[in-house]
Design a protein around this motif. Sequence first.
Motif, mmCIF file in Angstrom:
data_model
loop_
_atom_site.group_PDB
_atom_site.id
_atom_site.type_symbol
_atom_site.label_atom_id
_atom_site.label_comp_id
_atom_site.label_asym_id
_atom_site.label_seq_id
_atom_site.Cartn_x
_atom_site.Cartn_y
_atom_site.Cartn_z
ATOM 1 N N LYS A 1 0.837 -1.184 0.000
ATOM 2 C CA LYS A 1 0.000 0.000 0.000
ATOM 3 C C LYS A 1 0.882 1.248 0.000
ATOM 4 O O LYS A 1 1.755 1.408 0.858
ATOM 5 N N ASN A 2 0.634 2.123 -0.979
ATOM 6 C CA ASN A 2 1.438 3.339 -1.121
ATOM 7 C C ASN A 2 0.697 4.496 -0.460
ATOM 8 O O ASN A 2 -0.107 5.194 -1.077
ATOM 9 N N SER A 3 0.937 4.664 0.783
ATOM 10 C CA SER A 3 0.278 5.731 1.523
ATOM 11 C C SER A 3 1.147 6.974 1.518
ATOM 12 O O SER A 3 2.373 6.914 1.321
ATOM 13 N N ARG A 4 0.534 8.092 1.760
ATOM 14 C CA ARG A 4 1.253 9.365 1.766
ATOM 15 C C ARG A 4 2.165 9.443 2.983
ATOM 16 O O ARG A 4 1.757 9.187 4.102
ATOM 17 N N ARG A 5 3.419 9.764 2.717
ATOM 18 C CA ARG A 5 4.406 9.832 3.791
ATOM 19 C C ARG A 5 4.425 11.226 4.399
ATOM 20 O O ARG A 5 4.240 12.247 3.702
ATOM 21 N N LYS A 6 4.672 11.270 5.662
ATOM 22 C CA LYS A 6 4.735 12.538 6.375
ATOM 23 C C LYS A 6 6.027 13.274 6.024
ATOM 24 O O LYS A 6 7.110 12.692 6.024
ATOM 25 N N THR A 7 5.874 14.526 5.724
ATOM 26 C CA THR A 7 7.043 15.356 5.412
ATOM 27 C C THR A 7 7.103 16.545 6.360
ATOM 28 O O THR A 7 6.086 16.993 6.885
ATOM 29 N N THR A 8 8.302 17.033 6.532
ATOM 30 C CA THR A 8 8.495 18.199 7.396
ATOM 31 C C THR A 8 9.073 19.351 6.570
ATOM 32 O O THR A 8 9.834 19.135 5.611
ATOM 33 N N LYS A 9 8.708 20.549 6.947
ATOM 34 C CA LYS A 9 9.162 21.740 6.232
ATOM 35 C C LYS A 9 10.645 21.976 6.490
ATOM 36 O O LYS A 9 11.116 21.857 7.604
ATOM 37 N N ARG A 10 11.393 22.296 5.395
ATOM 38 C CA ARG A 10 12.816 22.586 5.529
ATOM 39 C C ARG A 10 13.028 24.093 5.497
ATOM 40 O O ARG A 10 12.535 24.786 4.605
ATOM 41 N N GLN B 1 19.031 17.153 4.920
ATOM 42 C CA GLN B 1 17.978 16.499 5.688
ATOM 43 C C GLN B 1 18.055 15.009 5.426
ATOM 44 O O GLN B 1 18.669 14.565 4.452
ATOM 45 N N ASP B 2 17.397 14.198 6.347
ATOM 46 C CA ASP B 2 17.385 12.746 6.187
ATOM 47 C C ASP B 2 16.650 12.382 4.910
ATOM 48 O O ASP B 2 15.629 12.991 4.547
ATOM 49 N N GLU B 3 17.179 11.370 4.266
ATOM 50 C CA GLU B 3 16.528 10.892 3.049
ATOM 51 C C GLU B 3 15.254 10.152 3.407
ATOM 52 O O GLU B 3 15.269 9.267 4.249
ATOM 53 N N ARG B 4 14.179 10.511 2.768
ATOM 54 C CA ARG B 4 12.897 9.863 3.041
ATOM 55 C C ARG B 4 12.638 8.831 1.963
ATOM 56 O O ARG B 4 12.763 9.111 0.767
ATOM 57 N N ILE B 5 12.260 7.604 2.457
ATOM 58 C CA ILE B 5 12.042 6.496 1.548
ATOM 59 C C ILE B 5 10.630 6.600 0.993
ATOM 60 O O ILE B 5 9.652 6.586 1.740
ATOM 61 N N SER B 6 10.540 6.669 -0.292
ATOM 62 C CA SER B 6 9.230 6.800 -0.938
ATOM 63 C C SER B 6 8.694 5.475 -1.445
ATOM 64 O O SER B 6 7.482 5.293 -1.588
ATOM 65 N N ASP B 7 9.570 4.501 -1.691
ATOM 66 C CA ASP B 7 9.135 3.203 -2.198
ATOM 67 C C ASP B 7 8.517 2.395 -1.059
ATOM 68 O O ASP B 7 9.172 2.189 -0.009
ATOM 69 N N PRO B 8 7.247 1.893 -1.177
ATOM 70 C CA PRO B 8 6.591 1.145 -0.083
ATOM 71 C C PRO B 8 7.343 -0.122 0.310
ATOM 72 O O PRO B 8 7.431 -0.446 1.497
ATOM 73 N N GLU B 9 7.905 -0.809 -0.694
ATOM 74 C CA GLU B 9 8.630 -2.050 -0.373
ATOM 75 C C GLU B 9 9.893 -1.761 0.406
ATOM 76 O O GLU B 9 10.202 -2.438 1.390
ATOM 77 N N SER B 10 10.618 -0.747 -0.005
ATOM 78 C CA SER B 10 11.838 -0.369 0.727
ATOM 79 C C SER B 10 11.486 0.147 2.124
ATOM 80 O O SER B 10 12.212 -0.125 3.095
ATOM 81 N N TYR B 11 10.408 0.898 2.181
ATOM 82 C CA TYR B 11 9.985 1.396 3.486
ATOM 83 C C TYR B 11 9.665 0.233 4.439
ATOM 84 O O TYR B 11 10.065 0.250 5.607
ATOM 85 N N PHE B 12 8.961 -0.796 3.956
ATOM 86 C CA PHE B 12 8.635 -1.955 4.800
ATOM 87 C C PHE B 12 9.911 -2.689 5.215
ATOM 88 O O PHE B 12 10.040 -3.125 6.362
ATOM 89 N N LYS B 13 10.839 -2.825 4.259
ATOM 90 C CA LYS B 13 12.078 -3.551 4.567
ATOM 91 C C LYS B 13 12.892 -2.828 5.637
ATOM 92 O O LYS B 13 13.378 -3.460 6.589
ATOM 93 N N VAL B 14 13.015 -1.545 5.534
ATOM 94 C CA VAL B 14 13.878 -0.799 6.442
ATOM 95 C C VAL B 14 13.194 -0.517 7.775
ATOM 96 O O VAL B 14 13.758 -0.768 8.851
#
Length: 820
Positions: free
Chosen positions: A607-616, A623-636
């Motif tokens: 499921k590709n849900s919207r990821r929370k982002t913070t204002k820079r 800033q920390d790299e944000r994982i956008s891929d759902p599979e990579s996000y689940f793995k990590v």
Amino acid sequence: MSERKRDYPSGAEKRKIKQKRDEVIKKVPKISSFFQRQDTVSDLDWKDSSEACSSSHIHPEIEEPQVNDSDISADNADCNIISSDRGNFGDNLTECERKIIFKLGPFKPQGPFPKVSANNRPFSAYYYSYFNQAGIKIIRPWLCYSNVLNKPYCHFCWLLADRQNKSYSSAWVNGVSVRSNFTQAILDHEKSQQHISASLSYNNWLQGNTIDTLLKSEIDSKIIFWRDVLHRIINVIITLVCCNLPLRGHDSDSGNFMAISRLLSNYDATLKELFLKPKGEINYLSPTIQNEIISLLGTNVRNSIISEIKKAPFLTIILDTTQDLSKIDQLSVVFRYISVTENDDNVPKEIKICESFLGFIAVTDCSAAGLKNVILNLTKEYGIDLTKCRGQGYDGANVMSGVYGGLQTLIKEHAPNADYVHCAAHALNLVLNDAARHVREISTFFDNLEKIYTFFGNSIKRWAMLSDDSSEKYLITLKKVCPTRWSSRNDALLAVKKNFLLIMKTLYQLNLISNKKDEREECKSIINILESFDFLVLVTFFSSLFEIINPVSKALQHENNDLQKSSILLSNLLNRLCQLRNQNSFNSLLNESKDLAKEWGVTTVFKNSRRKTTKRFFDELSQDERISDPESYFKVNVYYCCLDILISQTKERFQSLCNLSNIFEILQPEKLLSASSEEILNASGKLSAKYSKDISLNLCDQLMALKTCLNSEIKKIYSIKELIELLLVKFNSLASSFPEVITACFLFLTLPVTTAKAERSFSKLKLIKNYLRTSMGQERLSDLSLLSIEAETLEKIKSSSAINDLINQFAEKKARRVNI
């Protein structure tokens, strides 16, 4: 004119006989020298007793023409002088005299008999018997003749006639005259009720059927009966207690105890006779007797366990607390020790690791100092030497495990070598809890499992639709997720996995036919959860994870487990977890999940849900790299994160256990064979230094000698328990050569691993409190729990002399109450 022959002794002969008799009597000791109390006469020497008792009642004018002067002497005077002649005794016979007369038998002189007066006839020996019409000779054993009284008398009536009877006649007791109608008088007396009763009593006496004998026989029969009753009652109570069943119902005549007893009475004569007794008689079925037997059985079981603990060289204290239904903190007390069973020749035949439950103690002060006082009072009451304590097994609460003010520190003031070991099963449970608590997706996953169970479990209709569907096989019932027991989470997950298709079918049916909007909305919510690939991957992941962890958790809770086995299990678990943390293992997980998704008709895309982002802000450089891929996000963030927590927590929480196990590593057969002399020297030195009061420096030499002389045998074994069995059982002749090795093995096996035994006692406590909601004394609660948990020890006690003594006391007590 021929000289007339005299048919009776002359006066000179009589005087000689009397003189010799008086001389013999003077030599006879007093009667008090033969016995202390009159009721113990039955054990006297009859020869001496007869002389002593008769001498005080000798008639002053005894005439015995049959006596020859040459036969009279001090050695056999009792045979010639002392006889059962009626004239030798007074009217009132003592018990001693009566027994002597029975011993001597009826006095039947053969004559000649004098003619007492002109109106009488002389007695004849022919009266002792007669011939009936058929010519059969009939003996009259009762008819006797007194040379002193010169009268015949009835021997039976003299001894045993009922003198209180109104029809009592003293004629044949004191002697009768021989007249012309003497034969008819004999016949009339033989038919009299007095004579018949006396004859029966005499016959019973000869056969041993005296009042004392009959009374003793009656008491013995009562003792046997009540012993049999108590055997059955105790067995019924033991059966109910071991099965955690209540004994009584709402009143004393209902409940399992009375029901089983009545059932057994249909097949058992003893219990049948017991239930046929009139109401109000003692029957040992009352609640008071039940409680007394439970208390005595509990005392015997506890004493048996305490005696084994005292024999053990070392011991370990295992404690845990819980709150019962009465909101009272109950402390479960368990001791771990090594029991050595010996044969008849005092040679060890079995080495057993024991964890024995001693009971519950109500605790009001749950602080470390309060628990310490409870332990000190307990060991003092039972006579257990606390200085033999070499280990402490508790949970991880600060009150128990605190380094500065915890119970383990306070106990070490009395037993410095009592090392604390955190319960391994409890620590493993905490490892899994940490993983679920710190990963949001995993926490949500188990909440969803609970949501599925709650949805179906809260409605009888929905549960029936799920279980009664004939088109699909309902394999495993849905289980509730317990927040503290991870084994329950495994059961809940397995039930959902096995019944996935049936659950989906039932949810779709409810969504279509339900008239309730809330129910339809909840169905849609659960369907969306189950059809997500994220949920399916977590089902596959935790199924494989539980296949690794659950067997380890169960093995850690086994009573015969030790530090060596636990260390090996945890080391293997850690290696398996580390192997899972790589890309290949994650790819295998995805492939297995996709195959399962195709079988169940579920999408294979995360499921590709919207990821929370913070204002820079403008001045931020990176800033920390944000994982956008759902599979990579689940793995990590889910897969790797969960495994990292499991690995790190396993290392941290079991570090003390592994360190303690490493101290005894040299005792492991595999390590002992592969170790060099220097390694053995260093390892044995550390062990001897830590336990200097128990193990001497000779341990190194003995280990080297053991490695040399039993090298081939050590290769066949794999644990320290097998090593001590090798020395004490198989090669017991070598035991005296390796005392330090044996001590070290005993010490290692005594150390605790888990508090599983204490935790299992809480389930018994809950059952007892549920069945017995009325007020119950702490002692009775502790006894019931002890009998229920230590059923194996109870079976040994059931056939021991302690229980037999208990039964004898009950039976004798009951027999004394019976009015015979």
